[in-house]
Scaffold this motif. Sequence first.
Motif, PDB file in Angstrom:
ATOM      1  N   ARG A 163       0.860  -1.197   0.000  1.00 59.56           N
ATOM      2  CA  ARG A 163       0.000   0.000   0.000  1.00 59.56           C
ATOM      3  C   ARG A 163       0.883   1.230   0.000  1.00 59.56           C
ATOM      4  NH1 ARG A 163      -4.092   2.496  -1.516  1.00 59.56           N
ATOM      5  NH2 ARG A 163      -5.395   3.604  -0.064  1.00 59.56           N
ATOM      6  N   THR A 210       0.594   5.711  -0.244  1.00 55.45           N
ATOM      7  CA  THR A 210      -0.179   6.949  -0.341  1.00 55.45           C
ATOM      8  C   THR A 210       0.778   8.073  -0.701  1.00 55.45           C
ATOM      9  OG1 THR A 210      -1.754   6.176   1.317  1.00 55.45           O
ATOM     10  CG2 THR A 210      -1.721   8.550   0.862  1.00 55.45           C
ATOM     11  N   TYR A 211       0.431   8.804  -1.737  1.00 61.34           N
ATOM     12  CA  TYR A 211       1.201   9.966  -2.177  1.00 61.34           C
ATOM     13  C   TYR A 211       0.416  11.209  -1.793  1.00 61.34           C
ATOM     14  CZ  TYR A 211       3.176   6.387  -5.277  1.00 61.34           C
ATOM     15  OH  TYR A 211       3.746   5.255  -5.785  1.00 61.34           O
ATOM     16  N   ILE A 212       1.094  12.197  -1.241  1.00 57.99           N
ATOM     17  CA  ILE A 212       0.457  13.463  -0.879  1.00 57.99           C
ATOM     18  C   ILE A 212       1.262  14.579  -1.535  1.00 57.99           C
ATOM     19  CG2 ILE A 212      -0.321  14.937   1.018  1.00 57.99           C
ATOM     20  CD1 ILE A 212       0.074  12.308   2.794  1.00 57.99           C
ATOM     21  N   LYS A 256      -1.246  19.260  -7.532  1.00 59.56           N
ATOM     22  CA  LYS A 256      -1.514  18.068  -8.335  1.00 59.56           C
ATOM     23  C   LYS A 256      -0.833  18.108  -9.697  1.00 59.56           C
ATOM     24  CE  LYS A 256      -5.974  19.551 -10.162  1.00 59.56           C
ATOM     25  NZ  LYS A 256      -7.407  19.251 -10.200  1.00 59.56           N
ATOM     26  N   TRP A 307       2.233  15.849  -9.880  1.00 61.63           N
ATOM     27  CA  TRP A 307       2.082  14.405  -9.796  1.00 61.63           C
ATOM     28  C   TRP A 307       2.570  13.677 -11.044  1.00 61.63           C
ATOM     29  CZ3 TRP A 307       2.650  10.297  -7.495  1.00 61.63           C
ATOM     30  CH2 TRP A 307       1.867   9.161  -7.626  1.00 61.63           C
ATOM     31  N   THR A 346      -2.958   5.497  -3.545  1.00 63.17           N
ATOM     32  CA  THR A 346      -3.837   6.655  -3.488  1.00 63.17           C
ATOM     33  C   THR A 346      -2.981   7.902  -3.588  1.00 63.17           C
ATOM     34  OG1 THR A 346      -5.402   5.506  -2.051  1.00 63.17           O
ATOM     35  CG2 THR A 346      -5.516   7.903  -2.051  1.00 63.17           C
ATOM     36  N   MET A 347      -3.462   8.923  -4.304  1.00 62.04           N
ATOM     37  CA  MET A 347      -2.794  10.218  -4.355  1.00 62.04           C
ATOM     38  C   MET A 347      -3.765  11.249  -3.800  1.00 62.04           C
ATOM     39  SD  MET A 347      -2.263  13.444  -5.648  1.00 62.04           S
ATOM     40  CE  MET A 347      -2.906  13.732  -7.263  1.00 62.04           C
ATOM     41  N   LEU A 348      -3.287  12.029  -2.844  1.00 61.14           N
ATOM     42  CA  LEU A 348      -4.079  13.086  -2.221  1.00 61.14           C
ATOM     43  C   LEU A 348      -3.424  14.435  -2.461  1.00 61.14           C
ATOM     44  CD1 LEU A 348      -4.495  11.350   1.256  1.00 61.14           C
ATOM     45  CD2 LEU A 348      -6.176  11.405  -0.588  1.00 61.14           C
ATOM     46  N   VAL A 349      -4.228  15.473  -2.514  1.00 62.34           N
ATOM     47  CA  VAL A 349      -3.714  16.836  -2.596  1.00 62.34           C
ATOM     48  C   VAL A 349      -3.962  17.489  -1.243  1.00 62.34           C
ATOM     49  CG1 VAL A 349      -3.941  19.083  -3.717  1.00 62.34           C
ATOM     50  CG2 VAL A 349      -4.124  16.982  -5.075  1.00 62.34           C
ATOM     51  N   ALA A 350      -2.865  17.952  -0.613  1.00 60.06           N
ATOM     52  CA  ALA A 350      -2.962  18.587   0.707  1.00 60.06           C
ATOM     53  C   ALA A 350      -1.707  19.405   0.958  1.00 60.06           C
ATOM     54  CB  ALA A 350      -3.108  17.530   1.801  1.00 60.06           C
TER      55      ALA A 350
END
Length: 128
Positions: A74, A76-78, A82, A85, A104-108
């Motif tokens: 697993r 996660t990319y933050i 974006k 990316w 999962t890629m999140l924008v934060a």
Amino acid sequence: MTVKHIRTGSPFEANIGYSRAVVADGWVFVAGTTGYDYATMTMPEAVEDQCRNTFDTIARALAEAGATLDDVVRVTYILPDKADWPKCWPITSTVFAKARPAATMLVADLQEEAMKIEIEVTARVPQG
């Protein structure tokens, strides 16, 4: 349950109170990791260089746990932007060519303005 804490010596780990990784019951949980070169405490400007540094730090933590990037299940990319990316895709697809983890890629926003990517992973230590 046996728990092992892995640290990189990053001042963030001491100041915030966390470990780079925790190994428990054969699982390796690697904390959100950014692109610092922890030997020099410098941050490259380009997101691609930060992404490479991040994977280097994660790989070292996994090695100390008895695992590799090929054992990641697993990720996660933050990213704060974006648009950055797609610049990372050639790196992530190479790093995870074998593992092919759920992702999962999140924008934060990240902790510091200079940080352009943060990556956290979960891996399983190979049995046998």
